[in-house]
Scaffold this motif. Structure first.
Motif, PDB file in Angstrom:
ATOM      1  N   ASP A 131      -5.042  -1.163   5.157  1.00 16.42           N
ATOM      2  CA  ASP A 131      -4.550  -1.740   3.905  1.00 16.42           C
ATOM      3  C   ASP A 131      -3.205  -2.435   4.129  1.00 16.42           C
ATOM      4  N   PHE A 132      -3.215  -3.440   5.014  1.00 15.79           N
ATOM      5  CA  PHE A 132      -1.994  -4.179   5.339  1.00 15.79           C
ATOM      6  C   PHE A 132      -2.413  -5.485   5.991  1.00 15.79           C
ATOM      7  N   GLY A 133      -1.470  -6.362   6.193  1.00 17.13           N
ATOM      8  CA  GLY A 133      -1.758  -7.643   6.829  1.00 17.13           C
ATOM      9  C   GLY A 133      -0.611  -8.087   7.706  1.00 17.13           C
ATOM     10  N   GLY A 134      -0.914  -9.023   8.626  1.00 14.71           N
ATOM     11  CA  GLY A 134       0.126  -9.602   9.456  1.00 14.71           C
ATOM     12  C   GLY A 134       0.573  -8.754  10.626  1.00 14.71           C
ATOM     13  N   PHE A 135      -0.242  -7.776  11.016  1.00 12.31           N
ATOM     14  CA  PHE A 135       0.111  -6.901  12.121  1.00 12.31           C
ATOM     15  C   PHE A 135      -0.790  -7.181  13.324  1.00 12.31           C
ATOM     16  N   PRO A 136      -0.463  -6.656  14.500  1.00 16.39           N
ATOM     17  CA  PRO A 136      -1.251  -6.947  15.702  1.00 16.39           C
ATOM     18  C   PRO A 136      -2.696  -6.444  15.594  1.00 16.39           C
ATOM     19  N   LEU A 140      -4.771  18.172   2.991  1.00 15.91           N
ATOM     20  CA  LEU A 140      -4.809  17.412   1.747  1.00 15.91           C
ATOM     21  C   LEU A 140      -3.632  16.445   1.756  1.00 15.91           C
ATOM     22  N   MET A 141      -3.918  15.161   1.889  1.00 16.66           N
ATOM     23  CA  MET A 141      -2.887  14.129   1.936  1.00 16.66           C
ATOM     24  C   MET A 141      -2.719  13.494   0.557  1.00 16.66           C
ATOM     25  N   VAL A 142      -1.474  13.348   0.132  1.00 14.73           N
ATOM     26  CA  VAL A 142      -1.150  12.642  -1.101  1.00 14.73           C
ATOM     27  C   VAL A 142      -0.339  11.416  -0.698  1.00 14.73           C
ATOM     28  N   SER A 143      -0.993  10.268  -0.663  1.00 20.22           N
ATOM     29  CA  SER A 143      -0.393   9.058  -0.091  1.00 20.22           C
ATOM     30  C   SER A 143       0.091   8.098  -1.165  1.00 20.22           C
ATOM     31  N   ALA A 144       1.224   7.474  -0.891  1.00 24.52           N
ATOM     32  CA  ALA A 144       1.775   6.462  -1.793  1.00 24.52           C
ATOM     33  C   ALA A 144       0.851   5.266  -1.958  1.00 24.52           C
ATOM     34  N   HIS A 145      -0.087   5.084  -1.037  1.00 26.81           N
ATOM     35  CA  HIS A 145      -0.956   3.906  -1.063  1.00 26.81           C
ATOM     36  C   HIS A 145      -2.298   4.166  -1.737  1.00 26.81           C
ATOM     37  N   HIS A 146      -2.443   5.321  -2.317  1.00 26.84           N
ATOM     38  CA  HIS A 146      -3.631   5.666  -3.104  1.00 26.84           C
ATOM     39  C   HIS A 146      -3.121   5.942  -4.512  1.00 26.84           C
ATOM     40  N   ASP A 147      -3.141   4.919  -5.353  1.00 27.76           N
ATOM     41  CA  ASP A 147      -2.416   4.951  -6.619  1.00 27.76           C
ATOM     42  C   ASP A 147      -3.391   4.816  -7.784  1.00 27.76           C
ATOM     43  N   ALA A 148      -3.441   5.840  -8.613  1.00 30.98           N
ATOM     44  CA  ALA A 148      -4.324   5.802  -9.773  1.00 30.98           C
ATOM     45  C   ALA A 148      -3.948   4.684 -10.743  1.00 30.98           C
ATOM     46  N   ALA A 149      -2.680   4.285 -10.759  1.00 25.66           N
ATOM     47  CA  ALA A 149      -2.257   3.219 -11.669  1.00 25.66           C
ATOM     48  C   ALA A 149      -2.956   1.897 -11.340  1.00 25.66           C
ATOM     49  N   ASP A 150      -3.380   1.749 -10.091  1.00 26.56           N
ATOM     50  CA  ASP A 150      -4.102   0.541  -9.687  1.00 26.56           C
ATOM     51  C   ASP A 150      -5.574   0.599 -10.068  1.00 26.56           C
ATOM     52  N   ARG A 151      -6.024   1.740 -10.564  1.00 23.92           N
ATOM     53  CA  ARG A 151      -7.437   1.943 -10.877  1.00 23.92           C
ATOM     54  C   ARG A 151      -7.614   2.352 -12.327  1.00 23.92           C
ATOM     55  N   GLY A 152      -6.816   1.756 -13.192  1.00 26.70           N
ATOM     56  CA  GLY A 152      -6.945   2.032 -14.617  1.00 26.70           C
ATOM     57  C   GLY A 152      -6.547   3.440 -14.998  1.00 26.70           C
ATOM     58  N   HIS A 181       6.232   7.794   6.101  1.00 21.51           N
ATOM     59  CA  HIS A 181       5.332   7.143   7.052  1.00 21.51           C
ATOM     60  C   HIS A 181       5.811   5.766   7.496  1.00 21.51           C
ATOM     61  N   GLY A 182       6.841   5.226   6.830  1.00 14.78           N
ATOM     62  CA  GLY A 182       7.451   3.987   7.302  1.00 14.78           C
ATOM     63  C   GLY A 182       6.477   2.832   7.408  1.00 14.78           C
ATOM     64  N   SER A 183       6.632   2.026   8.439  1.00 13.83           N
ATOM     65  CA  SER A 183       5.765   0.888   8.692  1.00 13.83           C
ATOM     66  C   SER A 183       4.497   1.326   9.411  1.00 13.83           C
ATOM     67  N   PRO A 184       3.361   0.631   9.183  1.00  8.99           N
ATOM     68  CA  PRO A 184       2.167   0.938   9.984  1.00  8.99           C
ATOM     69  C   PRO A 184       2.416   0.836  11.483  1.00  8.99           C
ATOM     70  N   MET A 185       3.421   0.058  11.878  1.00 14.57           N
ATOM     71  CA  MET A 185       3.723  -0.104  13.295  1.00 14.57           C
ATOM     72  C   MET A 185       4.213   1.173  13.951  1.00 14.57           C
ATOM     73  N   GLY A 239      -1.079   5.356   4.869  1.00 12.76           N
ATOM     74  CA  GLY A 239      -0.152   6.432   4.551  1.00 12.76           C
ATOM     75  C   GLY A 239      -0.659   7.784   4.980  1.00 12.76           C
ATOM     76  N   ALA A 240      -1.966   7.895   5.158  1.00 15.29           N
ATOM     77  CA  ALA A 240      -2.565   9.130   5.664  1.00 15.29           C
ATOM     78  C   ALA A 240      -2.815   9.067   7.163  1.00 15.29           C
ATOM     79  N   TRP A 241      -3.557   8.036   7.625  1.00 16.50           N
ATOM     80  CA  TRP A 241      -4.020   8.088   9.019  1.00 16.50           C
ATOM     81  C   TRP A 241      -2.938   7.764  10.040  1.00 16.50           C
ATOM     82  N   VAL A 242      -1.917   6.972   9.673  1.00 14.37           N
ATOM     83  CA  VAL A 242      -0.871   6.690  10.667  1.00 14.37           C
ATOM     84  C   VAL A 242      -0.108   7.966  11.043  1.00 14.37           C
ATOM     85  N   PRO A 243       0.460   8.714  10.077  1.00 12.56           N
ATOM     86  CA  PRO A 243       1.141   9.945  10.511  1.00 12.56           C
ATOM     87  C   PRO A 243       0.180  10.977  11.092  1.00 12.56           C
TER      88      PRO A 243
END
Length: 266
Positions: A69-74, A41-53, A11-15, A116-120
């Protein structure tokens, strides 16, 4: 009902949602070449169980919100929405399927779809009229766990569910932000050596090698200093047919350093 493949998309950059690129053009035409799924069924790198215990989750909202879930974009990017419906029944089925294989996952009725899901998906299925459920990775779990996750989900392919792992075939943001290359910059050898190795191992059906690509491939750690963006690949591989069969549908780079390969399995 026709069996669907499983897919891995970079999915590269959100841009990518806004900027022209070969990968954007490819994804915009991909949906026309696939049987229409009843759900995704999307399995995205940005939905990480490790970040949620360590609590792996699957989205169960009937109307999942669009997460920016990003910053600094238009502002134009933050204004985008992907209003696809959810599928709580599919989420419950995912929980049951994985539980039957000893993989504990809980339904989350509030979480939405990250970029990671909605952009593609906004490119491949721009009408947002196919229900979408999103499943977390667990970056603290090994590649074999993610491959087993995909294997447990494989029966969904016979029920009209398109399983998509969304990550990136190469993903070194530190190098990207340091170099700040143009969007059409050529890829350096340390990127293409890795992607070519992956393509060769895919063609050879070398699953064990691929599961350890970061250790075995040329410049593996340079291309994946963290594991999050390659783990969705292993889920997609596991969800593919047995015997293993992979097809490289697309290969390009964005900004020279982000490999944008797309693979189909099964």
């Amino acid at each position: 009902m026709r069996r669907l493949p499983s897919l891995f998309v970079s999915h590269g950059s959100p841009m990518m949602a806004l900027e022209p690129s070969p990968a954007r053009t490819f994804l915009a035409g991909l949906g026309a070449h696939l049987p229409r799924p009843r759900a995704i069924l999307m399995v995205s790198a940005h939905h990480d169980a490790a970040d949620r215990g360590g609590r792996a989750t699957v989205t169960a909202s009937p109307h999942p919100p669009t997460i920016h879930d990003f910053g600094g974009f238009p502002d134009e990017l933050f204004a985008m929405r992907y209003p696809a419906p959810g599928d709580p029944a599919l989420a419950a089925q995912v929980v049951d399927l994985l539980g039957a294989h000893g993989l504990t996952v809980t339904a989350d009725p509030e979480r939405g779809l990250d970029h990671g899901a909605w952009v593609p998906l906004s490119l491949t299925y721009p009408d947002a009229d196919i229900p979408v459920v999103q499943l977390s990775i667990a970056s603290n779990a090994p590649p074999e766990w993610h491959y087993a996750l995909g294997q447990a989900l494989a029966p969904l392919r016979d029920e009209g569910v398109l399983i998509v792992g969304s990550g990136s075939i190469t993903h070194n943001l530190r190098a990207l932000f340091s170099a700040r290359p143009a969007i059409d910059a050529p890829a350096p050898a340390w990127v293409t050596d890795f992607t070519d190795w992956v393509a060769e191992r895919m063609a050879a059906g070398a699953v064990d090698d691929l599961l350890h690509a970061v250790e075995l491939a040329p410049h593996g750690h340079d291309n994946h200093p963290t594991m999050d963006h390659i783990l969705p690949l292993f889920v997609a591989m596991g969800a593919g047919a047995t015997p293993f069969a992979a097809e490289r549908l697309h290969a390009s780079t964005t900004y020279g350093l982000l490999g944008m390969d797309v693979y189909s399995f099964g």
